[in-house]
Motif scaffolding. Structure first.
Motif, mmCIF file in Angstrom:
data_model
loop_
_atom_site.group_PDB
_atom_site.id
_atom_site.type_symbol
_atom_site.label_atom_id
_atom_site.label_comp_id
_atom_site.label_asym_id
_atom_site.label_seq_id
_atom_site.Cartn_x
_atom_site.Cartn_y
_atom_site.Cartn_z
ATOM 1 N N ASN A 122 0.838 -1.202 0.000
ATOM 2 C CA ASN A 122 0.000 0.000 0.000
ATOM 3 C C ASN A 122 0.872 1.251 0.000
ATOM 4 O OD1 ASN A 122 -1.232 2.127 2.167
ATOM 5 N ND2 ASN A 122 -2.815 1.348 0.797
ATOM 6 N N ASP A 123 0.462 2.268 -0.758
ATOM 7 C CA ASP A 123 1.310 3.450 -0.917
ATOM 8 C C ASP A 123 1.501 4.229 0.378
ATOM 9 O OD1 ASP A 123 -1.367 4.294 -0.923
ATOM 10 O OD2 ASP A 123 -1.098 5.726 -2.568
ATOM 11 N N ALA A 124 0.446 4.378 1.178
ATOM 12 C CA ALA A 124 0.592 5.100 2.443
ATOM 13 C C ALA A 124 1.464 4.326 3.421
ATOM 14 C CB ALA A 124 -0.775 5.374 3.058
ATOM 15 N N ASP A 125 1.346 2.995 3.434
ATOM 16 C CA ASP A 125 2.201 2.186 4.300
ATOM 17 C C ASP A 125 3.676 2.401 3.947
ATOM 18 O OD1 ASP A 125 0.061 1.136 5.686
ATOM 19 O OD2 ASP A 125 0.018 -0.753 4.578
ATOM 20 N N ALA A 126 3.965 2.448 2.645
ATOM 21 C CA ALA A 126 5.349 2.676 2.218
ATOM 22 C C ALA A 126 5.841 4.040 2.683
ATOM 23 C CB ALA A 126 5.455 2.568 0.696
ATOM 24 N N ALA A 127 5.001 5.056 2.523
ATOM 25 C CA ALA A 127 5.395 6.401 2.951
ATOM 26 C C ALA A 127 5.628 6.454 4.450
ATOM 27 C CB ALA A 127 4.332 7.413 2.532
ATOM 28 N N GLY A 128 4.783 5.767 5.206
ATOM 29 C CA GLY A 128 4.942 5.751 6.656
ATOM 30 C C GLY A 128 6.246 5.110 7.089
ATOM 31 N N VAL A 129 6.598 3.999 6.462
ATOM 32 C CA VAL A 129 7.857 3.323 6.778
ATOM 33 C C VAL A 129 9.050 4.217 6.436
ATOM 34 C CG1 VAL A 129 9.357 1.411 6.079
ATOM 35 C CG2 VAL A 129 6.950 0.985 6.631
ATOM 36 N N ALA A 130 8.959 4.915 5.312
ATOM 37 C CA ALA A 130 10.053 5.815 4.926
ATOM 38 C C ALA A 130 10.253 6.924 5.953
ATOM 39 C CB ALA A 130 9.767 6.416 3.550
ATOM 40 N N GLU A 131 9.165 7.513 6.414
ATOM 41 C CA GLU A 131 9.276 8.584 7.410
ATOM 42 C C GLU A 131 9.769 8.044 8.752
ATOM 43 O OE1 GLU A 131 9.047 11.828 7.077
ATOM 44 O OE2 GLU A 131 8.475 11.773 4.963
ATOM 45 N N GLN A 132 9.395 6.807 9.080
ATOM 46 C CA GLN A 132 9.833 6.206 10.342
ATOM 47 C C GLN A 132 11.333 5.894 10.313
ATOM 48 O OE1 GLN A 132 7.311 4.943 12.931
ATOM 49 N NE2 GLN A 132 9.110 5.106 14.194
ATOM 50 N N ALA A 137 9.634 10.912 11.453
ATOM 51 C CA ALA A 137 9.305 10.051 12.591
ATOM 52 C C ALA A 137 10.463 9.147 12.997
ATOM 53 C CB ALA A 137 8.077 9.194 12.270
ATOM 54 N N LYS A 138 11.657 9.419 12.494
ATOM 55 C CA LYS A 138 12.796 8.557 12.809
ATOM 56 C C LYS A 138 13.051 8.543 14.320
ATOM 57 C CE LYS A 138 17.598 7.615 11.578
ATOM 58 N NZ LYS A 138 18.760 8.036 10.758
ATOM 59 N N GLY A 139 13.121 7.333 14.870
ATOM 60 C CA GLY A 139 13.365 7.179 16.295
ATOM 61 C C GLY A 139 12.151 7.364 17.181
ATOM 62 N N ALA A 140 10.998 7.694 16.599
ATOM 63 C CA ALA A 140 9.800 7.928 17.410
ATOM 64 C C ALA A 140 9.283 6.617 17.996
ATOM 65 C CB ALA A 140 8.715 8.588 16.566
ATOM 66 N N GLN A 141 8.887 6.682 19.265
ATOM 67 C CA GLN A 141 8.305 5.532 19.927
ATOM 68 C C GLN A 141 6.795 5.743 20.086
ATOM 69 O OE1 GLN A 141 9.832 2.641 20.910
ATOM 70 N NE2 GLN A 141 11.729 3.339 19.959
ATOM 71 N N ILE A 242 1.859 17.395 15.616
ATOM 72 C CA ILE A 242 1.624 17.126 14.195
ATOM 73 C C ILE A 242 2.688 17.866 13.388
ATOM 74 C CG2 ILE A 242 -0.126 18.970 14.045
ATOM 75 C CD1 ILE A 242 -1.569 17.148 11.943
ATOM 76 N N VAL A 243 3.417 17.123 12.544
ATOM 77 C CA VAL A 243 4.580 17.687 11.845
ATOM 78 C C VAL A 243 4.516 17.316 10.372
ATOM 79 C CG1 VAL A 243 6.016 17.552 13.929
ATOM 80 C CG2 VAL A 243 6.015 15.649 12.284
ATOM 81 N N PRO A 244 5.169 18.110 9.515
ATOM 82 C CA PRO A 244 5.203 17.771 8.091
ATOM 83 C C PRO A 244 6.166 16.620 7.819
ATOM 84 C CG PRO A 244 6.513 19.728 8.485
ATOM 85 C CD PRO A 244 5.841 19.401 9.793
ATOM 86 N N ALA A 245 5.861 15.849 6.797
ATOM 87 C CA ALA A 245 6.764 14.793 6.360
ATOM 88 C C ALA A 245 8.070 15.397 5.868
ATOM 89 C CB ALA A 245 6.114 13.968 5.259
#
Length: 262
Positions: A122-132, A137-141, A242-245
């Motif tokens: 899914n496209d949104a799932d891919a985007a979410g993983v990239a931001e994580q 969202a890197k390092g976010a718990q 809430i933050v921008p990608a």
């Protein structure tokens, strides 16, 4: 190992992967450095065919793959996104692409077209993983929600770095309507809403309901309109940060590549 350590270990098994992102208006792809999330070559973008049938889209995906595969290792993973629910390689919904995709064996269609095994996500799932892994969202718990505001509203849920796939809360009920038909950035443009009208009348009730249902620790807003985040995010009154990608429209390509390498 934490989930973040595991992600890094998996990614390092491959140095590069190819990501291809299918959108309502364009299909784009690029090889991705899995250590940094950066493109190794400029992306190639081709207009999404109309109608966007499986055969027509697969032809474009193969064309993009051909542009890069000669320069990639023979075992380089290939990931492809699609704007729909994907279960075990089968596309289950098609809100913004041709209805012929419903119940199509998308992963097999693309693998056959490219001539190499690929992963469909899914496209949104891919985007979410990239931001994580590489972005905002890197390092976010805790619970992170990524929303993509575009033709529709895509949602990715990640808990402590682990993806919970196929969340369709872009389609939840909002004042008697499918939410994305009221709050997507395409609706802002179609109805000629100002950023203030869009934020106060459409985004505020949407994000408020989202946070009341899920109680996230962080919301990341992606999609092309996130480049203008300063015009609408400060107008929202939420308890959740809430933050921008960070990766903007690159996120789908990067996430597809990263997930294919897992």
């Amino acid at each position: 190992m934490t989930s973040f350590d595991q992600d890094g270990a998996r990614a390092m098994a491959h140095a590069v992967a190819l990501g291809i992102d299918i959108g309502g208006s364009g299909i784009k792809g690029a090889p991705v450095d899995l250590a940094t999330g950066e493109f190794l070559q400029p992306r190639l973008k081709i207009a999404t065919p109309a109608p966007s049938t499986p055969a027509a889209v697969a032809k474009i995906v193969d064309q993009i793959a051909d542009e890069f595969t000669d320069d990639l290792p023979a075992d380089a993973p290939i990931g492809v996104t699609i704007p729909g629910v994907v279960q075990h390689g089968v596309v289950r919904t098609a809100a913004n692409i041709d209805k012929a995709w419903i119940d199509a064996e998308g992963e097999k269609i693309f693998s056959d077209a490219i001539g190499r095994k690929c992963l469909l996500v899914n496209d949104a799932d891919a985007a979410g993983v990239a931001e994580q892994r590489y972005g905002a969202a890197k390092g976010a718990q805790g619970l992170v929600i990524l929303t993509t505001l575009g033709t529709g509203i895509g949602i990715a849920l990640l808990h402590n770095g682990v993806l919970i796939p196929n969340c369709e809360m872009g389609h939840m009920e909002l004042n008697g309507h499918d939410a994305e038909t009221r709050a997507a950035s395409s609706i802002k443009d179609k109805e000629e809403l100002s950023y203030q009208e869009w934020a106060h009348k459409r985004l505020q009730p949407y994000y408020k309901k989202l946070e009341d249902l899920l109680w996230p620790d962080l919301i990341v807003v992606g999609g092309g309109v996130s480049r203008k985040h300063h015009k609408f995010l400060p107008l929202l009154d939420l308890r959740t940060p809430i933050v921008p990608a960070a990766l903007e429209n690159q996120a789908g390509i990067v996430g597809a590549a990263a997930l294919a390498a897992d």
